[in-house]
Design a protein around this motif. Structure first.
Motif, PDB file in Angstrom:
ATOM      1  N   SER A 115      -3.163   0.709  -3.825  1.00  0.00           N
ATOM      2  CA  SER A 115      -2.641  -0.465  -3.301  1.00  0.00           C
ATOM      3  C   SER A 115      -2.317  -1.437  -4.637  1.00  0.00           C
ATOM      4  CB  SER A 115      -3.892  -1.423  -2.904  1.00  0.00           C
ATOM      5  OG  SER A 115      -4.394  -1.085  -1.723  1.00  0.00           O
ATOM      6  N   TYR A 116      -1.096  -1.993  -4.399  1.00  0.00           N
ATOM      7  CA  TYR A 116      -0.551  -3.041  -5.682  1.00  0.00           C
ATOM      8  C   TYR A 116      -0.347  -4.675  -4.787  1.00  0.00           C
ATOM      9  CZ  TYR A 116       0.392   1.626  -7.304  1.00  0.00           C
ATOM     10  OH  TYR A 116       0.203   3.037  -7.637  1.00  0.00           O
ATOM     11  N   SER A 117      -0.519  -5.631  -6.105  1.00  0.00           N
ATOM     12  CA  SER A 117      -0.157  -6.700  -5.688  1.00  0.00           C
ATOM     13  C   SER A 117       0.799  -7.549  -6.796  1.00  0.00           C
ATOM     14  CB  SER A 117      -1.514  -7.443  -5.664  1.00  0.00           C
ATOM     15  OG  SER A 117      -2.346  -7.379  -6.658  1.00  0.00           O
ATOM     16  N   GLN A 169       0.636  -1.086  -0.002  1.00  0.00           N
ATOM     17  CA  GLN A 169      -0.025  -0.252   0.024  1.00  0.00           C
ATOM     18  C   GLN A 169       0.871   1.173   0.116  1.00  0.00           C
ATOM     19  OE1 GLN A 169      -3.625  -0.050   0.228  1.00  0.00           O
ATOM     20  NE2 GLN A 169      -3.149   2.388   0.029  1.00  0.00           N
TER      21      GLN A 169
END
Length: 175
Positions: free
Chosen positions: A119-121, A114
């Motif tokens: 937010s990144y995944s 975050q």
């Protein structure tokens, strides 16, 4: 002339964790970071692509002299040192010399993070350690975005010095 053509930097069919997608240095790309130097006041840092000439890319931060990179099929190198910034295979535990007596190692290929920009995944964390100065760096790269977090750490005159840059916003050039 030999070796055929390389995929375009903007090639959407490259695997998600291909180095060129982890740091998409396309024309008109820029990244803004909130930099925490530990003194309580964040500083804004802007990194931008200033030149694209085939597989030769120049990236500048602020008014600094641009860093030149070369896109190769197996990764991205820093032209000045010939050392890889990101190198295939993109798998946990893979490592390579990253210049300045440092070794880069992929510590994870499935980071969720975050930042002020969101937010990144499915991001990739690369740790650079072993510098004579004691400087350790961790960079988290996210597909089709680029570096979203950069942590630097070292001991300086007996003090633990940490600097953390988190992505505030990005504009990645059009594909």
């Amino acid at each position: 002339a030999c070796g055929g053509t390389q995929p375009s930097v903007a090639e959407p069919t490259l695997p998600k964790h291909h180095p060129w997608r982890l740091f998409p240095m396309l024309a008109d790309s820029a990244w803004a970071y909130d930099v925490d130097t530990g003194d309580g006041d964040n500083v804004l840092a802007v990194t931008r692509v200033v030149s694209v000439n085939g597989h030769q890319i120049e990236v500048a931060t602020g008014n600094d002299v641009a860093t030149r990179y070369e896109l190769r099929e197996d990764g991205i190198i820093r032209v000045s040192s010939g050392a890889y910034l990101i190198r295939q295979p993109i798998e946990t535990g893979a490592s390579w010399p990253s210049g300045g007596d440092k070794t880069a190692t992929i510590s994870s290929t499935n980071v969720a993070i975050q930042t002020p920009s969101g937010s990144y995944s499915e991001c990739v964390a690369i740790d650079e350690v072993g510098a004579e100065s004691g400087l350790n760096i961790r960079i988290v790269y996210c597909p089709d975005v680029g570096p979203v977090e950069v942590q630097s750490h070292m001991q300086l005159r007996g003090q633990d010095v940490r600097v953390i840059a988190r992505l505030r916003g990005a504009q990645v050039g059009s594909r």
